[in-house]
Every structure is written in C-alpha cells, then in structure tokens.
Design a protein around this motif. Structure first.
Motif, PDB file in Angstrom:
ATOM      1  N   GLU A 274       0.830  -1.203   0.000  1.00  0.00           N
ATOM      2  CA  GLU A 274       0.000   0.000   0.000  1.00  0.00           C
ATOM      3  C   GLU A 274       0.866   1.256   0.000  1.00  0.00           C
ATOM      4  O   GLU A 274       0.582   2.226  -0.708  1.00  0.00           O
ATOM      5  N   ALA A 275       1.912   1.247   0.792  1.00  0.00           N
ATOM      6  CA  ALA A 275       2.769   2.430   0.885  1.00  0.00           C
ATOM      7  C   ALA A 275       3.437   2.727  -0.456  1.00  0.00           C
ATOM      8  O   ALA A 275       3.499   3.883  -0.897  1.00  0.00           O
ATOM      9  N   ARG A 276       3.948   1.696  -1.128  1.00  0.00           N
ATOM     10  CA  ARG A 276       4.611   1.919  -2.412  1.00  0.00           C
ATOM     11  C   ARG A 276       3.590   2.370  -3.465  1.00  0.00           C
ATOM     12  O   ARG A 276       3.864   3.257  -4.276  1.00  0.00           O
ATOM     13  N   ALA A 277       2.413   1.756  -3.461  1.00  0.00           N
ATOM     14  CA  ALA A 277       1.383   2.146  -4.419  1.00  0.00           C
ATOM     15  C   ALA A 277       0.988   3.606  -4.233  1.00  0.00           C
ATOM     16  O   ALA A 277       0.775   4.329  -5.215  1.00  0.00           O
ATOM     17  N   THR A 278       0.893   4.050  -2.996  1.00  0.00           N
ATOM     18  CA  THR A 278       0.551   5.450  -2.731  1.00  0.00           C
ATOM     19  C   THR A 278       1.602   6.386  -3.319  1.00  0.00           C
ATOM     20  O   THR A 278       1.265   7.420  -3.925  1.00  0.00           O
ATOM     21  N   GLY A 279       2.864   6.040  -3.162  1.00  0.00           N
ATOM     22  CA  GLY A 279       3.929   6.855  -3.738  1.00  0.00           C
ATOM     23  C   GLY A 279       3.886   6.867  -5.255  1.00  0.00           C
ATOM     24  O   GLY A 279       4.114   7.904  -5.895  1.00  0.00           O
TER      25      GLY A 279
ATOM     26  N   THR B 189      12.561  -1.252  -6.107  1.00  0.00           N
ATOM     27  CA  THR B 189      12.428  -2.698  -6.229  1.00  0.00           C
ATOM     28  C   THR B 189      11.563  -3.236  -5.091  1.00  0.00           C
ATOM     29  O   THR B 189      11.576  -2.712  -3.976  1.00  0.00           O
ATOM     30  N   ALA B 190      10.810  -4.285  -5.401  1.00  0.00           N
ATOM     31  CA  ALA B 190       9.958  -4.914  -4.393  1.00  0.00           C
ATOM     32  C   ALA B 190      10.810  -5.465  -3.254  1.00  0.00           C
ATOM     33  O   ALA B 190      11.861  -6.068  -3.476  1.00  0.00           O
ATOM     34  N   SER B 191      10.340  -5.263  -2.056  1.00  0.00           N
ATOM     35  CA  SER B 191      11.064  -5.720  -0.865  1.00  0.00           C
ATOM     36  C   SER B 191      10.753  -7.191  -0.581  1.00  0.00           C
ATOM     37  O   SER B 191       9.757  -7.737  -1.087  1.00  0.00           O
ATOM     38  N   PRO B 192      11.574  -7.856   0.246  1.00  0.00           N
ATOM     39  CA  PRO B 192      11.243  -9.237   0.638  1.00  0.00           C
ATOM     40  C   PRO B 192       9.860  -9.351   1.276  1.00  0.00           C
ATOM     41  O   PRO B 192       9.143 -10.318   1.030  1.00  0.00           O
ATOM     42  N   ASP B 193       9.477  -8.372   2.082  1.00  0.00           N
ATOM     43  CA  ASP B 193       8.154  -8.419   2.704  1.00  0.00           C
ATOM     44  C   ASP B 193       7.049  -8.347   1.656  1.00  0.00           C
ATOM     45  O   ASP B 193       6.029  -9.045   1.765  1.00  0.00           O
TER      46      ASP B 193
END
Length: 254
Positions: free
Chosen positions: A26-31, A191-195
């Motif tokens: 959600e946080a990355r999508a918001t950015g 880049t996508a994080s491990p989480d």
C-alpha cells in the motif's frame, strides 16, 4: 476432471486476498500514484491489466482522466469492472478483453505494464520499444519487470518455472540501460522488498490452500495439490534471487 468442468461453487475462491496482482505494498502504491499524477495526465493505459487496481487508484486521484485496461483473462476483467462500479468510475474506465501484441491503443499519458511485459511479446527489447510507442510525449511509463538479484545456479533454475534459464532476466543495471536505449530516462527506480514478495506469494495461494485443507478428498484435490506444491517450491527457490523492479520511465524527445 478439469477445473473448467467442475461446478463454480465447488471451487476455491480465486486471489481474494490480493489487492494488487504483484508484490506491491500500500505504501509503495501510494507513492506511485502521487508521482504519476503529478503532471495531471488525462489518459491511462494498463497493459495486461488484470483487475487494474493501480489504474483505478490513478483515476480516483484524477477526476477528469480516462482509463483503459486490456487483458485476456475475462475473470480478472470482470473483477475490475465490479471494482470500477463500486468506486463510481464506470463512465471513465473500460476493461477490454484483447491481446496487447501490436495493439492500436494509445498513445496515453500514463502507460502501466506491471509484471505483464509478456503481454507485448516474449522479448524485452521489442517490448520496451512498444511501450515507447504507446506513451505520449511528456508522459510516463510504469514498468514492473523481473531482474536477477544474483545469477541463479543451475540447481535453482531447475526448481523454478519450466524451462527457466539465466537468459530469462537481466540484472537491474542492464534492465535500466535497456530502457534508456529504448528511448526513456528513468525518473524513479525502486524494487519490491522481501516483505512485499512474501505477502504477494502467500496471498496468491492462500485461498486455494485453505480450500485444499478442507477438501482433501475432492476430485480436484490431486491436481490442485500438485499445482500448489510446484508453485510454492518455485517461489521459495527464487526468493532472494529473482527481484521485481518498478521503473518510472520518461520518454525522451524524438
């Protein structure tokens, strides 16, 4: 018996735990929405859109923009249409079942291609050129594309997807250089994080795993179990080896 021949209500729910069809928080999508709406685009094209969640969020933030999502899976397109209706976006977005190969759609101010580059063809370089053709001058492309975080071993490749080879992906530096060579400048690289990966891969299978645990004697159980076990083995093998880059790309002037 195949999945297609079984009664619909006898099957596990599909991907209900996923908001996005990829490792995206959600946080990355918001950015991403904040960056992509900064230039007030009026058209959004989503290639291999699935249910088009990020496109719908862009349209939520852009009251005058129009969106178009193309994909071949009607089930996902129906989900996108339902979500658009629930958000009051039906008049501003279309979900169309069609191939994106040599598409005549576009150019658009924002082009999304999130983990769906194969919708434009098997090879990365021609796909990047297609994305350059599909984006309007001054627009943005958001590309979600796999890359090797390190070179996989032969043993690891054998446990990934069928026919996996080192040539399936590049490292991140090469991927970005290829985007530049295709006529872009990278505005943002992440880049996508491990989480994010673990959230996505767990949610991808969770519905079916719960169904299988409750229905071990179902006629579909053997093939479902084999599919789940194969996928789990693959992603636990490429975990930490395969990455996903999100590149926000600006087309260079002709």
């Amino acid at each position: 018996m195949t999945v297609a021949s079984a009664p619909h209500d006898d099957l596990p729910p599909r991907l209900t735990r996923l908001t996005f069809h990829g490792p995206l928080s959600e946080a990355r999508a918001t950015g991403m929405v904040r960056r992509l709406t900064a230039t007030r685009p009026s058209t959004v094209l989503d290639i291999g859109c699935g249910w088009g969640e990020l496109m719908l969020r862009l349209l939520d933030a852009l009251p005058r923009a129009q969106g178009l999502g193309v994909d071949l899976r009607e089930e996902d397109l129906r989900r996108g249409r339902r979500n658009a209706k629930a958000r009051g976006l039906t008049e501003r977005v279309r979900f169309v079942r069609e191939s994106a190969v040599d598409t005549r759609r576009g150019p658009a101010d924002v082009v999304l291609c999130l983990g769906a580059r194969q919708a434009l063809g098997d090879d990365l370089v021609p796909a990047l050129r297609e994305l350059r053709r599909l984006v309007a001058d001054g627009g943005r492309v958001l590309l979600g594309e796999g890359f090797w975080q390190r070179t996989p071993t032969e043993a690891e490749l054998a446990r990934m997807w069928p026919g996996a080879t080192v040539a399936d992906h590049h490292d991140l530096a090469t991927l970005t250089d290829l985007a530049v060579s295709a006529g872009f400048r990278p505005e943002w690289t992440e880049t996508a994080s491990p989480d994010e990966w673990e959230e996505f891969e767990s949610a991808y299978q969770a519905d079916t795993e719960v169904w299988l645990a409750a229905n071990p004697a179902h006629p579909l159980a053997p093939e479902t179990r084999a599919r789940l076990d194969t996928h789990r083995s693959a992603w636990l093998t490429y975990r930490g080896v395969l990455g996903l880059a999100y590149l926000t790309l600006i087309p260079t002037n002709p």
